[in-house]
Motif scaffolding. Structure first.
Motif, PDB file in Angstrom:
ATOM      1  N   TYR A  21      -8.388  -5.635   2.050  1.00 25.36           N
ATOM      2  CA  TYR A  21      -8.579  -5.020   0.900  1.00 25.36           C
ATOM      3  C   TYR A  21      -7.411  -4.164   0.470  1.00 25.36           C
ATOM      4  CZ  TYR A  21     -13.388  -6.725   0.951  1.00 25.36           C
ATOM      5  OH  TYR A  21     -14.583  -7.298   1.148  1.00 25.36           O
ATOM      6  N   LEU A  22      -6.881  -3.188   1.450  1.00 26.25           N
ATOM      7  CA  LEU A  22      -5.902  -2.281   1.106  1.00 26.25           C
ATOM      8  C   LEU A  22      -4.427  -3.080   0.593  1.00 26.25           C
ATOM      9  CD1 LEU A  22      -5.495   0.727   1.210  1.00 26.25           C
ATOM     10  CD2 LEU A  22      -4.658   0.594   3.475  1.00 26.25           C
ATOM     11  N   ARG A  23      -4.323  -4.021   1.339  1.00 23.87           N
ATOM     12  CA  ARG A  23      -3.061  -4.839   0.862  1.00 23.87           C
ATOM     13  C   ARG A  23      -3.149  -5.229  -0.624  1.00 23.87           C
ATOM     14  NH1 ARG A  23      -3.296  -7.124   6.310  1.00 23.87           N
ATOM     15  NH2 ARG A  23      -4.559  -8.872   5.601  1.00 23.87           N
ATOM     16  N   ASP A  24      -4.325  -5.585  -1.121  1.00 28.13           N
ATOM     17  CA  ASP A  24      -4.780  -6.038  -2.450  1.00 28.13           C
ATOM     18  C   ASP A  24      -4.558  -4.866  -3.414  1.00 28.13           C
ATOM     19  OD1 ASP A  24      -5.865  -7.846  -4.500  1.00 28.13           O
ATOM     20  OD2 ASP A  24      -7.184  -6.105  -4.565  1.00 28.13           O
ATOM     21  N   VAL A  25      -4.778  -3.551  -2.757  1.00 24.90           N
ATOM     22  CA  VAL A  25      -4.471  -2.578  -3.699  1.00 24.90           C
ATOM     23  C   VAL A  25      -3.064  -1.980  -3.838  1.00 24.90           C
ATOM     24  CG1 VAL A  25      -5.112   0.112  -3.888  1.00 24.90           C
ATOM     25  CG2 VAL A  25      -6.706  -1.210  -3.171  1.00 24.90           C
ATOM     26  N   ALA A  26      -2.445  -2.258  -2.685  1.00 26.87           N
ATOM     27  CA  ALA A  26      -1.110  -2.053  -2.459  1.00 26.87           C
ATOM     28  C   ALA A  26      -0.032  -2.973  -3.503  1.00 26.87           C
ATOM     29  CB  ALA A  26      -0.506  -2.252  -1.291  1.00 26.87           C
ATOM     30  N   ASP A  27      -0.465  -4.278  -3.580  1.00 27.87           N
ATOM     31  CA  ASP A  27      -0.110  -5.362  -4.567  1.00 27.87           C
ATOM     32  C   ASP A  27      -0.230  -4.683  -6.058  1.00 27.87           C
ATOM     33  OD1 ASP A  27       0.853  -6.948  -2.261  1.00 27.87           O
ATOM     34  OD2 ASP A  27      -0.949  -8.328  -2.764  1.00 27.87           O
ATOM     35  N   HIS A  28      -1.503  -4.327  -6.360  1.00 28.37           N
ATOM     36  CA  HIS A  28      -1.682  -3.791  -7.748  1.00 28.37           C
ATOM     37  C   HIS A  28      -0.870  -2.596  -8.234  1.00 28.37           C
ATOM     38  CE1 HIS A  28      -6.143  -5.743  -7.798  1.00 28.37           C
ATOM     39  NE2 HIS A  28      -5.065  -6.464  -7.963  1.00 28.37           N
ATOM     40  N   VAL A  29      -0.899  -1.866  -6.960  1.00 24.02           N
ATOM     41  CA  VAL A  29       0.218  -0.467  -7.210  1.00 24.02           C
ATOM     42  C   VAL A  29       1.679  -1.046  -7.622  1.00 24.02           C
ATOM     43  CG1 VAL A  29       1.120   1.376  -6.310  1.00 24.02           C
ATOM     44  CG2 VAL A  29      -1.313   1.003  -5.941  1.00 24.02           C
TER      45      VAL A  29
END
Length: 363
Positions: A248-256
């Motif tokens: 989940y956190l990697r997905d947030v990093a991609d969006h950022v």
């Protein structure tokens, strides 16, 4: 990241700290959870502290909005928060950052929201303290809407059961998702600005400048998040945080990363638009100056013509005026050729002036 073993280091006092008094409006909500399920919502911070001691396997989620110094000091004493982090949370106006103080993570985030009516970006600041069995949010500004985050987590108890790290992920996800409407709004503003630039709107320069300032602020909010999230992912891996939460956190990093790239593109586009606008304004000013110069030249030509004809007409007027003085002592009064001479003199003077002015292109 922090492990899930209950911490006893902060419960060093035999007696609970003094009650900070009746809750002020700055305490938005204090809630206790156990295994991802809602246990209670204490009315005061003191009651929250007491119930958390009674349930060492639980987790406290305390939300504050512009808290008072006494409230933050009360939380610092109870949860052993570092004084530097508390000072930052009180003063606000901090850059996005991720810092560790013992077992506690201190995270500063800059949230943003797009206001349709004034067509501008409003920024808020969020400070998050993440400990082994607690999470404290200190909000400065209207964004983000943490009540939606709380509802989401309560509706997914299996995620909430993962502890404060899961709540931190949800907050990060909400802040980053909040950037999407801002990006869309700014893109629409840039499209409108491009139309205004080529339409010759005189107020567009101010709008470009104001939006450029907002993009500088937006860039300061998003760019540090890329490094912060990579550091947080490394911590999640180091402390064995749930693998699903790491994804989940990697997905947030991609969006950022995507948002940060868009913001960089916006700044570049606004710089280019400002250059184009300056060029168009310069061209318009040159055209106006050229039109003024041409108008001045035409006026000068007209003045030359008027002055030339005035001089031509003045010569016979002068001769006729002198000739008509009718003094007896003037010898030409009784001269038979005086009248033809005067007429000839007028004709010669007027013709000479006409020829002179014509050669000089005054006529």
């Amino acid at each position: 990241m922090t492990d899930r073993r209950p911490s006893t280091a902060r419960h060093h006092a035999a007696e609970p700290p003094a009650d900070p008094g009746p809750d002020r409006p700055s305490v938005v909500q204090a809630t206790l959870y156990r295994d991802g399920r809602h246990v209670s919502s204490p009315a005061t911070l003191a009651e929250t502290f007491r119930q958390l001691r009674e349930h060492p396997d639980g987790m406290a989620w305390i939300g504050l909005h512009r808290p008072t110094a006494s409230e933050l000091h009360s939380l610092a004493a109870e949860f052993d928060l570092h004084e530097l982090a508390v000072e930052d949370a009180m003063e606000a106006h901090q850059r996005p950052k991720l810092e560790r103080y013992g077992d506690t993570l201190f995270v500063v985030l800059r949230a943003a929201r797009y206001l349709d009516a004034p067509e501008e970006v409003d920024f808020g600041e969020l400070h998050v303290f993440v400990g082994p069995d607690f999470l404290i949010t200190v909000r400065h500004g209207a964004a983000p809407d943490l009540s939606a985050v709380r509802r989401r987590m309560e509706q997914t108890p299996e995620l909430l059961a993962l502890g404060p790290e899961a709540v931190l992920y949800a907050i990060l996800d909400a802040v980053v998702d909040g950037y999407a409407p801002v990006v869309a709004g700014v893109q629409n503003d840039i499209d409108e600005i491009e139309t205004e630039v080529f339409g010759g709107d005189p107020a567009v320069s101010r709008r470009i400048y104001e939006l450029s300032r907002e993009m500088v602020e937006f860039q300061r909010a998003t760019r540090p998040l890329v490094g912060m999230l990579h550091g947080l992912m490394a911590g999640f891996a180091k402390y064995g945080t749930d693998e699903e939460l790491q994804r989940y956190l990697r997905d947030v990093a991609d969006h950022v990363t995507h948002t940060s790239e868009r913001v960089d593109g916006f700044r570049q586009a606004l710089t280019e638009i400002l250059t184009v606008n300056a060029t168009l304004v310069t061209q318009q000013q040159n055209a106006e100056m050229r039109a003024l110069a041409e108008a001045g030249f035409e006026q000068n030509e007209e003045i030359k013509k008027i002055s030339s004809w005035a001089a031509i007409l003045f010569a016979p007027t002068l001769v006729g005026t002198i000739y008509g003085m009718n003094f007896d002592t003037m010898p030409e009064l009784h001269w038979a050729g005086g009248y033809p001479f005067a007429i000839l003199l007028m004709a010669v003077v007027c013709t000479s002036l006409y020829v002179i002015f014509k050669k000089r292109d005054w006529l």
